[in-house]
Motif scaffolding. Structure first.
Motif, PDB file in Angstrom:
ATOM      1  N   ASN A 135       0.754  -1.202   0.174  1.00 27.81           N
ATOM      2  CA  ASN A 135      -0.012  -0.022   0.034  1.00 27.81           C
ATOM      3  C   ASN A 135       0.858   1.356  -0.006  1.00 27.81           C
ATOM      4  OD1 ASN A 135      -2.118  -1.454   0.139  1.00 27.81           O
ATOM      5  ND2 ASN A 135      -2.738  -1.467   2.202  1.00 27.81           N
ATOM      6  N   THR A 140      -0.839   5.598  -0.382  1.00 30.49           N
ATOM      7  CA  THR A 140      -2.152   5.653   0.217  1.00 30.49           C
ATOM      8  C   THR A 140      -2.089   6.595   1.625  1.00 30.49           C
ATOM      9  OG1 THR A 140      -3.357   3.753   1.629  1.00 30.49           O
ATOM     10  CG2 THR A 140      -0.772   4.129   1.894  1.00 30.49           C
ATOM     11  N   GLU A 143      -5.579   4.745   6.252  1.00 26.57           N
ATOM     12  CA  GLU A 143      -6.339   3.664   6.264  1.00 26.57           C
ATOM     13  C   GLU A 143      -5.501   2.498   5.537  1.00 26.57           C
ATOM     14  OE1 GLU A 143     -10.872   1.845   4.749  1.00 26.57           O
ATOM     15  OE2 GLU A 143     -10.263   3.984   4.495  1.00 26.57           O
ATOM     16  N   LEU A 146      -3.019   0.774   7.921  1.00 29.21           N
ATOM     17  CA  LEU A 146      -3.532   0.071   8.963  1.00 29.21           C
ATOM     18  C   LEU A 146      -3.237  -1.424   8.882  1.00 29.21           C
ATOM     19  CD1 LEU A 146      -6.694   2.182  10.054  1.00 29.21           C
ATOM     20  CD2 LEU A 146      -4.179   2.306  10.885  1.00 29.21           C
ATOM     21  N   ASN A 152     -12.854  -8.576  10.657  1.00 25.78           N
ATOM     22  CA  ASN A 152     -13.393  -8.051   9.579  1.00 25.78           C
ATOM     23  C   ASN A 152     -14.816  -8.675   9.343  1.00 25.78           C
ATOM     24  OD1 ASN A 152     -14.364  -6.375   7.448  1.00 25.78           O
ATOM     25  ND2 ASN A 152     -13.030  -6.762   5.853  1.00 25.78           N
ATOM     26  N   HIS A 221      -2.923   2.925  14.611  1.00 24.94           N
ATOM     27  CA  HIS A 221      -4.306   2.705  14.997  1.00 24.94           C
ATOM     28  C   HIS A 221      -4.709   3.580  15.913  1.00 24.94           C
ATOM     29  CE1 HIS A 221      -5.371  -1.327  12.886  1.00 24.94           C
ATOM     30  NE2 HIS A 221      -4.037  -1.460  12.944  1.00 24.94           N
ATOM     31  N   SER A 224      -5.931   6.602  14.079  1.00 23.85           N
ATOM     32  CA  SER A 224      -6.783   6.311  13.272  1.00 23.85           C
ATOM     33  C   SER A 224      -8.052   6.443  14.254  1.00 23.85           C
ATOM     34  CB  SER A 224      -7.026   4.998  12.616  1.00 23.85           C
ATOM     35  OG  SER A 224      -8.071   4.606  12.151  1.00 23.85           O
ATOM     36  N   ASN A 228     -11.247   8.824  13.618  1.00 28.96           N
ATOM     37  CA  ASN A 228     -12.753   8.292  13.524  1.00 28.96           C
ATOM     38  C   ASN A 228     -13.428   9.021  14.746  1.00 28.96           C
ATOM     39  OD1 ASN A 228     -12.159   6.854  11.492  1.00 28.96           O
ATOM     40  ND2 ASN A 228     -11.399   5.003  12.643  1.00 28.96           N
ATOM     41  N   GLY A 265     -13.100  11.483   4.887  1.00 32.86           N
ATOM     42  CA  GLY A 265     -13.512  10.885   5.953  1.00 32.86           C
ATOM     43  C   GLY A 265     -15.108  10.732   6.044  1.00 32.86           C
ATOM     44  N   HIS A 268     -16.366   8.386   2.423  1.00 34.45           N
ATOM     45  CA  HIS A 268     -15.700   7.306   1.779  1.00 34.45           C
ATOM     46  C   HIS A 268     -16.461   5.951   2.113  1.00 34.45           C
ATOM     47  CE1 HIS A 268     -13.473   6.544   5.459  1.00 34.45           C
ATOM     48  NE2 HIS A 268     -13.187   5.327   4.901  1.00 34.45           N
ATOM     49  N   GLY A 269     -16.835   5.914   3.486  1.00 32.06           N
ATOM     50  CA  GLY A 269     -17.665   4.534   3.998  1.00 32.06           C
ATOM     51  C   GLY A 269     -18.810   4.254   3.074  1.00 32.06           C
TER      52      GLY A 269
END
Length: 435
Positions: A135, A140, A143, A146, A152, A221, A224, A228, A265, A268-269
Motif C-alpha cells: 500500500n 495510500t 487507512e 493500518l 472484519n 491505529h 485512526s 474516527n 472521512g 468514503h464509507g
C-alpha cells in the motif's frame, strides 16, 4: 507457540469458543498450522479448500492433501473446484483477483447456507507487513497503512500476532507436513518481490524491524481511532437523518478544513472514490449528483442528500372499495362520512361517484399531471414538486392514488380538483394515509 496461541484466543478472541467455525485451508504452511492449533485447543472446526485448477496435478495434490489432513484431524472438509481462468476472462480481471473473488463468494455462501459463525484465515504478521509495504508503494492514506484487520465482520485472522518464522519453527518442531505452492516463489508478483527481496533487507538493516513495525502500527491505529472519533462527532453535528436519507448543509461542510480530508472521512464509507466530483457538488447547480456502487450524493439547493441507490420500479397496487383499502406499500383506509371536515395532510375527502374502482396506487412518472385542488387548470407534477421545494429523493418515494389514468391524490400533498366534493355530491368518502 501453542501456549501463546491459546492465550491469544482466551484474551482477544474468546468469542470463538463454542462457535461453528469454517477454516480456509489451502494446504500451505500457515493454514495447516492454524488448523492444528485450533484442533489442539478444541475449537469447533470445518475445513474449506478451493481447487482453482491453475497448477494441474499440483492443484489436485493440494486437494488430496487437505482431505487427508481433515481425516487425520477427524474434521469435516468441504471442497470446491473452480474454472478460474474462464472466470478471469469473462470478468476481464487478473487471475489472482478472480481466485480471490471466487474464494470469498464460496466462503460467504457457506457461512450463510451452513450457519457457520466465523471464517478463519491464516494471515500472519509478515502478511500484514507485506500489505503495509504494498500500500505504501502504491500511495495510500492512513487507512491503507493500518494493514490487515484481525477481525472484519465474520472473517477472523487468529495468526496475525505470529511471524512466519514462529509458524515455521512450530511446524518443524511438531513435524507438521504441508504443501509448498510453487507460485509463491515467482518474482512476477509484487507481493513475492517484497517478501523475498525487500523485507529480508529491511530486517538486515534493523534487527528489530518487525518489532518497530508492530509499534508503528499501534501508533497508527491510535491515530485512526482519534480521527474516527472526531469524524463521528462531526457526523452527529452535520448529518440530519430523515426517511432513509442523510441531509448535510453545504455551508456547514465548506467551513471544515482541510475540506478534502473531511469529505473523504465523511463519505468514503459509502463507497465514493471520485473526490474531485464530490468536492464539485458543493458549488454545482441543484440536481447534480455523484454515484458510488451503493449510494448517491445529490446536490439539492443548499444541501447534499445522501441515499442508497434503489432501482426505481414503476409499481402499481390495486386499491379496492372496502374499509381497509391497502396495507402495502403504504396503508390507506377509506370510510363513508356525512360531511367534510377540515382536511389534514394525510386525509382527503372525495366524491365517491366520480371514482372508478379498483383505483390504483402507483409511483409518479415523467409527464404526469393533475388538477391541484383549489386551482384552475392542470399542472405537471414535476412543476408542482419544484414549487413545493420537494427534493429528488422524496419525489422518488412519492405515491399517487389514481382512478383509471387520472390522479386523484398526490398522497400526503394535494388532492385533485376533479374529484372534489361539491353541492351535487351524494356519497362522500374520506381516505386516510396512516404513515
Amino acid at each position: 507457540m501453542l501456549s501463546k496461541f491459546k492465550s491469544h484466543i482466551n484474551t482477544k478472541l474468546s468469542f470463538l469458543k463454542g462457535k461453528k467455525l469454517l477454516l480456509a485451508c489451502s494446504g500451505g504452511l500457515d493454514s495447516v498450522v492454524l488448523a492444528q492449533l485450533c484442533k489442539a485447543i478444541g475449537l469447533d472446526l470445518t475445513l474449506a479448500h478451493c481447487n482453482f485448477k491453475l497448477r494441474g496435478t499440483e492443484s489436485d495434490g493440494d486437494e488430496a492433501f487437505v482431505r487427508n489432513l481433515a481425516s487425520s484431524l477427524e474434521l469435516e472438509v468441504l471442497v470446491k473446484e473452480f474454472d478460474t481462468l474462464d472466470y478471469a476472462q469473462n470478468h476481464r480481471g487478473s487471475v489472482q483477483m478472480a481466485a480471490r473473488e471466487l474464494r470469498y463468494q464460496w466462503f460467504n455462501q457457506l457461512l450463510a447456507d451452513k450457519s457457520f459463525d466465523c471464517l478463519l484465515t491464516a494471515h500472519h504478521l509478515d502478511d500484514d507487513l507485506e500489505t503495509f509495504l504494498i500500500n505504501l508503494s502504491r500511495g495510500t492514506g492512513l487507512e491503507g497503512l493500518l494493514g490487515i484487520p484481525e477481525q472484519n465482520d465474520k472473517v477472523i485472522r487468529p495468526l496475525l500476532v505470529f511471524t512466519r518464522e514462529e509458524i515455521t519453527a512450530y511446524a518443524e518442531e511438531q513435524k507438521i507436513q504441508w504443501r509448498e505452492d510453487s507460485s509463491n516463489s515467482e518474482s512476477k508478483y509484487l507481493r513475492n518481490k517484497i517478501r523475498h527481496g525487500i523485507v529480508p533487507k529491511l530486517k538486515e538493516l534493523h534487527p528489530t524491524f518487525v518489532q518497530n513495525f508492530i509499534q508503528t502500527q499501534s501508533y497508527l491505529h491510535q491515530t485512526s481511532d482519534l480521527v474516527n472519533n472526531h469524524l463521528e462527532e462531526v457526523k452527529t453535528r452535520l448529518f440530519q437523518k430523515a426517511d432513509g436519507t442523510i441531509k448535510v448543509n453545504v455551508a456547514d461542510l465548506q467551513k471544515l478544513q482541510p475540506l478534502q480530508a473531511y469529505l473523504y472521512g465523511l463519505f468514503h464509507g459509502f463507497g465514493f472514490s471520485d473526490w474531485e466530483a464530490v468536492h464539485g457538488l458543493l458549488t454545482s447547480m441543484s440536481g447534480k449528483e455523484v454515484l458510488s456502487k451503493t449510494h448517491r450524493l445529490l446536490k439539492d439547493r443548499d444541501q447534499l442528500i445522501l441515499s442508497k441507490i434503489k432501482t426505481r420500479v414503476n409499481e402499481h397496487f390495486p386499491v379496492f372499495d372496502k374499509d381497509t383499502m391497502l396495507e402495502q406499500p403504504i396503508k390507506l383506509t377509506m370510510e363513508k362520512v356525512d360531511s367534510v371536515t377540515k382536511p389534514l395532510t394525510n386525509t382527503v375527502f372525495l366524491d365517491k361517484e366520480k371514482l372508478n374502482f379498483p383505483m390504483v396506487l402507483r409511483n409518479w412518472g415523467k409527464g404526469d399531471y393533475f388538477y391541484p385542488f383549489g386551482m384552475k387548470g392542470k399542472k405537471k407534477l414535476s412543476k408542482f414538486f419544484k414549487d413545493e421545494k420537494i427534493d429528488v429523493v422524496s419525489k422518488e418515494k412519492q405515491w399517487l392514488l389514481c382512478s383509471d389514468d387520472e390522479i386523484v391524490w398526490v398522497v400526503g400533498k394535494r388532492a385533485d380538483e376533479r374529484f372534489r366534493v361539491d353541492d351535487s355530491t351524494r356519497q362522500i368518502v374520506k381516505i386516510t394515509w396512516i404513515s
